[in-house]
Motif scaffolding. Structure first.
Motif, short mmCIF file in Angstrom:
data_model
loop_
_atom_site.label_atom_id
_atom_site.label_comp_id
_atom_site.label_asym_id
_atom_site.label_seq_id
_atom_site.Cartn_x
_atom_site.Cartn_y
_atom_site.Cartn_z
N ALA A 1 -3.74 58.36 -3.53
CA ALA A 1 -3.15 58.27 -2.19
C ALA A 1 -1.64 58.07 -2.19
O ALA A 1 -0.97 58.45 -1.24
N ASP A 2 -1.11 57.46 -3.26
CA ASP A 2 0.31 57.10 -3.28
C ASP A 2 1.06 58.00 -4.25
O ASP A 2 1.00 57.81 -5.47
N PRO A 3 1.83 58.97 -3.74
CA PRO A 3 2.56 59.88 -4.63
C PRO A 3 3.63 59.18 -5.45
O PRO A 3 4.02 59.66 -6.51
N VAL A 4 4.11 58.04 -4.97
CA VAL A 4 5.14 57.31 -5.72
C VAL A 4 4.56 56.73 -7.00
O VAL A 4 5.12 56.88 -8.09
N ILE A 5 3.40 56.08 -6.89
CA ILE A 5 2.74 55.56 -8.09
C ILE A 5 2.46 56.68 -9.06
O ILE A 5 2.72 56.58 -10.26
N SER A 6 1.93 57.78 -8.54
CA SER A 6 1.58 58.91 -9.39
C SER A 6 2.80 59.44 -10.14
O SER A 6 2.75 59.67 -11.34
N ASP A 7 3.90 59.59 -9.44
CA ASP A 7 5.07 60.19 -10.06
C ASP A 7 5.72 59.25 -11.06
O ASP A 7 6.17 59.67 -12.13
N ALA B 1 16.99 54.95 -13.41
CA ALA B 1 15.90 54.43 -14.24
C ALA B 1 15.61 52.98 -13.89
O ALA B 1 14.44 52.55 -13.89
N ALA B 2 16.65 52.20 -13.58
CA ALA B 2 16.46 50.80 -13.21
C ALA B 2 15.69 50.68 -11.90
O ALA B 2 14.86 49.78 -11.72
N ILE B 3 15.94 51.60 -10.97
CA ILE B 3 15.21 51.59 -9.70
C ILE B 3 13.74 51.92 -9.95
O ILE B 3 12.83 51.26 -9.43
N ILE B 4 13.50 52.94 -10.76
CA ILE B 4 12.12 53.35 -11.05
C ILE B 4 11.37 52.22 -11.74
O ILE B 4 10.20 51.95 -11.44
N ARG B 5 12.03 51.53 -12.67
CA ARG B 5 11.37 50.42 -13.36
C ARG B 5 11.03 49.30 -12.39
O ARG B 5 9.97 48.68 -12.49
N MET B 6 11.93 49.03 -11.44
CA MET B 6 11.66 47.98 -10.47
C MET B 6 10.47 48.35 -9.60
O MET B 6 9.61 47.51 -9.29
N ALA C 1 8.99 62.41 -1.54
CA ALA C 1 9.31 63.77 -1.10
C ALA C 1 9.69 64.69 -2.26
O ALA C 1 9.27 65.86 -2.30
N ASP C 2 10.46 64.17 -3.23
CA ASP C 2 11.04 65.04 -4.26
C ASP C 2 10.69 64.65 -5.69
O ASP C 2 11.14 65.31 -6.63
N GLY C 3 9.91 63.57 -5.88
CA GLY C 3 9.59 63.11 -7.22
C GLY C 3 10.74 62.34 -7.84
O GLY C 3 11.85 62.30 -7.30
N THR C 4 10.49 61.74 -8.98
CA THR C 4 11.54 60.97 -9.64
C THR C 4 12.68 61.86 -10.12
O THR C 4 13.83 61.41 -10.20
N ASP C 5 12.38 63.12 -10.42
CA ASP C 5 13.44 64.04 -10.85
C ASP C 5 14.46 64.27 -9.73
O ASP C 5 15.63 64.57 -10.01
N GLY C 6 14.01 64.15 -8.50
CA GLY C 6 14.90 64.38 -7.37
C GLY C 6 15.64 63.14 -6.89
O GLY C 6 16.41 63.20 -5.93
N LEU C 7 15.42 62.03 -7.56
CA LEU C 7 16.06 60.77 -7.16
C LEU C 7 17.52 60.76 -7.60
O LEU C 7 17.83 60.96 -8.77
N ARG C 8 18.44 60.53 -6.66
CA ARG C 8 19.87 60.45 -6.94
C ARG C 8 20.42 59.16 -6.35
O ARG C 8 20.07 58.78 -5.23
N ALA D 1 14.12 53.14 0.35
CA ALA D 1 14.75 54.47 0.36
C ALA D 1 14.36 55.26 -0.88
O ALA D 1 14.06 56.45 -0.82
N ALA D 2 14.36 54.60 -2.02
CA ALA D 2 13.99 55.26 -3.27
C ALA D 2 12.54 55.74 -3.21
O ALA D 2 12.23 56.86 -3.66
N ARG D 3 11.65 54.91 -2.69
CA ARG D 3 10.25 55.32 -2.55
C ARG D 3 10.12 56.57 -1.68
O ARG D 3 9.35 57.48 -2.01
N ASP D 4 10.85 56.60 -0.58
CA ASP D 4 10.78 57.76 0.32
C ASP D 4 11.25 59.03 -0.38
O ASP D 4 10.65 60.10 -0.23
N ILE D 5 12.33 58.90 -1.16
CA ILE D 5 12.86 60.06 -1.86
C ILE D 5 11.88 60.54 -2.93
O ILE D 5 11.63 61.74 -3.08
N ILE D 6 11.31 59.59 -3.69
CA ILE D 6 10.33 59.96 -4.72
C ILE D 6 9.10 60.61 -4.11
O ILE D 6 8.56 61.57 -4.65
#
Length: 221
Positions: free
Chosen positions: A114-120, A66-71, A36-43, A29-34
């Protein structure tokens, strides 16, 4: 010894299959949100809702976003390291090393693009001290794989020079990829091509070269 990855791990590791599946849903779910909206949009509430879990269950494993992003970063690191290990394992000579490392650069760049999650995740890592520490630790782990490969094909190479060059090549590679995805694609392509040339030149040194009698390391290791 406690590593940076240990400190970045979830506050509670799932042991039961049901709990592991729940954590996977949270991360997906966190990956999908990132994406679409980047890490700034993660809630946190949004992650729990999308994963279909109570917010309390999310906090049991991840105290904050932050813990989710680190994982997620740790997962990316593990996949990258496995890719590097697989790419370097068959190397048996100088030509094989250069060909394998060049292919890894191309593969890495493709993944970052190719992967916006890695990039963000990695574009924003300078704001997170633990992520910065993870980056350095990961560079050291990847450099060890590269240094081991160099020593295998150049048994006479200076160990300290090999380790220093491998560490620098790997760390600069990560920095280059982050910069390349932050600029227009054509400029990014040129930056990666320049890094590729520099890295392969650094890796193409003579096995007889190393540190000179003043302690300076030659470019060729």
């Amino acid at each position: 010894m406690t590593t940076t990855a240990d400190r970045a791990a979830p506050r509670r590791m799932p042991t039961q299959q049901r709990s592991r599946e729940r954590v996977e849903r949270m991360l997906l779910a966190a990956r999908d949100i990132i994406a679409a909206d980047g890490t700034d949009g993660l809630r946190m509430a949004q992650v729990a809702e999308r994963a279909g879990v109570p917010i309390g269950s999310l906090y049991q494993f991840f105290p904050d976003k932050a813990a989710i992003i680190r994982m997620l970063a740790m997962r990316c690191n593990e996949e990258s390291r496995a890719c590097i290990r697989a790419g370097l394992e068959p190397v048996a000579d100088e030509a094989g090393l250069l060909a394998a490392f060049g292919a890894l650069i191309d593969e890495y760049y493709g993944l970052f693009r190719a992967d916006p999650v890695i990039s963000d995740i990695w574009s924003g890592m300078q704001a997170d001290k633990l992520l910065r520490e993870m980056e350095i630790e990961e560079s050291r782990l990847n450099a060890r794989l590269l240094a081991d490969t160099i020593r295998r094909i150049r048994p006479g190479a200076d160990p300290a020079a090999v380790e220093a060059t491998a560490f620098l090549v790997m760390h600069l590679g990560e920095a280059t990829m982050r910069l390349a995805i932050a600029v227009p694609p054509e400029e990014g392509d040129r930056l990666v091509a320049t890094y590729r040339r520099m890295a392969l030149e650094a890796l193409a040194g003579s096995p007889a070269e190393g540190a000179d009698d003043r302690g300076n390391v030659s470019a060729g290791m």
